[in-house]
Scaffold this motif. Structure first.
Motif, mmCIF file in Angstrom:
data_model
loop_
_atom_site.group_PDB
_atom_site.id
_atom_site.type_symbol
_atom_site.label_atom_id
_atom_site.label_comp_id
_atom_site.label_asym_id
_atom_site.label_seq_id
_atom_site.Cartn_x
_atom_site.Cartn_y
_atom_site.Cartn_z
ATOM 1 N N THR A 141 0.895 -1.110 -0.163
ATOM 2 C CA THR A 141 0.301 -0.076 0.004
ATOM 3 C C THR A 141 1.044 1.363 -0.048
ATOM 4 O O THR A 141 1.862 1.156 -0.013
ATOM 5 N N ALA A 142 0.193 2.479 -0.786
ATOM 6 C CA ALA A 142 0.755 3.442 -0.363
ATOM 7 C C ALA A 142 -0.049 4.530 0.384
ATOM 8 O O ALA A 142 -0.495 4.664 -0.485
ATOM 9 N N GLU A 173 8.134 4.935 -4.105
ATOM 10 C CA GLU A 173 9.476 5.034 -4.417
ATOM 11 C C GLU A 173 10.143 5.596 -3.013
ATOM 12 O O GLU A 173 11.327 4.769 -3.586
ATOM 13 N N TYR A 174 9.862 6.060 -2.435
ATOM 14 C CA TYR A 174 11.036 6.697 -0.956
ATOM 15 C C TYR A 174 10.587 5.521 0.258
ATOM 16 O O TYR A 174 10.772 5.311 1.009
ATOM 17 N N SER A 175 9.345 5.060 -0.290
ATOM 18 C CA SER A 175 8.871 4.212 1.542
ATOM 19 C C SER A 175 8.175 3.230 0.775
ATOM 20 O O SER A 175 8.738 1.745 1.730
ATOM 21 N N VAL A 176 7.409 2.071 0.314
ATOM 22 C CA VAL A 176 7.000 0.800 -0.143
ATOM 23 C C VAL A 176 8.232 0.351 -0.211
ATOM 24 O O VAL A 176 8.568 -1.039 0.324
ATOM 25 N N SER A 219 11.877 0.965 -0.291
ATOM 26 C CA SER A 219 12.103 -0.054 1.038
ATOM 27 C C SER A 219 11.758 -0.523 1.966
ATOM 28 O O SER A 219 12.456 -1.359 2.748
ATOM 29 N N LEU A 220 10.678 -0.939 2.210
ATOM 30 C CA LEU A 220 10.178 -1.099 3.837
ATOM 31 C C LEU A 220 10.548 -3.088 3.189
ATOM 32 O O LEU A 220 10.672 -4.095 3.721
ATOM 33 N N ILE A 221 9.442 -3.473 1.738
ATOM 34 C CA ILE A 221 9.885 -4.482 1.196
ATOM 35 C C ILE A 221 11.594 -4.954 1.851
ATOM 36 O O ILE A 221 11.612 -6.240 2.328
ATOM 37 N N HIS A 222 12.146 -4.259 1.162
ATOM 38 C CA HIS A 222 13.687 -5.019 0.904
ATOM 39 C C HIS A 222 13.859 -5.089 2.632
ATOM 40 O O HIS A 222 14.873 -6.068 3.055
ATOM 41 N N ALA A 223 13.374 -4.711 3.571
ATOM 42 C CA ALA A 223 13.908 -4.744 5.038
ATOM 43 C C ALA A 223 13.118 -5.916 5.222
ATOM 44 O O ALA A 223 13.811 -6.108 6.405
ATOM 45 N N LEU A 224 12.010 -5.872 4.772
ATOM 46 C CA LEU A 224 11.278 -7.281 5.693
ATOM 47 C C LEU A 224 11.693 -8.160 5.950
ATOM 48 O O LEU A 224 11.647 -9.413 6.454
#
Length: 214
Positions: A66-67, A99-102, A104-109
């Protein structure tokens, strides 16, 4: 109407998705509260094109995120004047969020070791117990043709999962054979006058028609 709306959205450098969300926010402001309102919105995002390798839409799986976007609407007599600037703002915020949140969060999961605690911490951040004011999912345009004259598809629809901490309003959109269907679900205990919700879809439609000719 759909073709006219699509052409107008292109002219205004935005999308049908953001136009529909804009019409909902203005309808809520006009019908339900008639006062300045700040909305927290969540748009479902198809992440297949961001995967490596890119995943086909035909492949099943959990490829949705989600954005979030946030919009302040000052109440006024002619809310329609805010329509296209609001639609462009929604589009801009969604693109920035992807670009800046979704992503990056996915990569951090993959680094999360305690999922239970992660979900609990996320829930504690919810405003007034809800995730957002509005949650919207749009599965875009589909065309179905058949050579069998005995039946035809009139329209389509789908539902999203409901939950106790979901958004106050939940919009599900789908366009099948150029017919747009809008399904609105809501938390009943959050609405003072349920009858107002029934007026919202008609008002959304009229706002979209008026916006085409602005």
């Amino acid at each position: 109407i759909m073709d006219l709306l699509h052409k107008k959205c292109q002219l205004e450098k935005t999308t049908i998705h953001t136009a529909i969300l804009s019409s909902l926010l203005l309808a809520i402001t006009e019908i339900m509260d008639k006062k300045n309102i700040e909305f927290s919105c969540s748009t479902a995002v198809n992440l297949r094109r961001f995967c490596q390798p890119i995943i086909s839409n035909k492949q099943m799986g959990v490829f949705i995120s989600t954005a979030n976007s946030y919009h302040y609407i000052p109440y006024r007599d002619n809310l329609i004047d805010l329509f296209w600037s609001l639609a462009r703002q929604i589009k801009e915020q969604i693109n920035q969020e992807i670009e800046y949140s979704v992503l990056s969060l996915i990569h951090a999961l993959k680094f999360i070791s305690n999922w239970d605690q992660f979900l609990i911490d996320q829930r504690k951040t919810l405003p007034n117990g809800f995730q957002h004011s509005v949650d919207i999912s749009n599965i875009l345009r589909w065309s179905f043709k058949t050579t069998n004259p005995s039946w035809k598809i009139l329209h389509g629809g789908f539902t999203q999962s409901a939950n106790v901490v979901g958004s106050v309003f939940l919009l599900s959109l789908v366009t099948v054979n150029d017919i747009l269907k809008v399904y609105i679900s809501f938390h009943q205990h959050s609405i003072r006058n349920i009858q107002q919700v029934h007026f919202m879809k008609d008002r959304m439609k009229q706002i979209l028609i008026d916006a085409i000719y602005l």
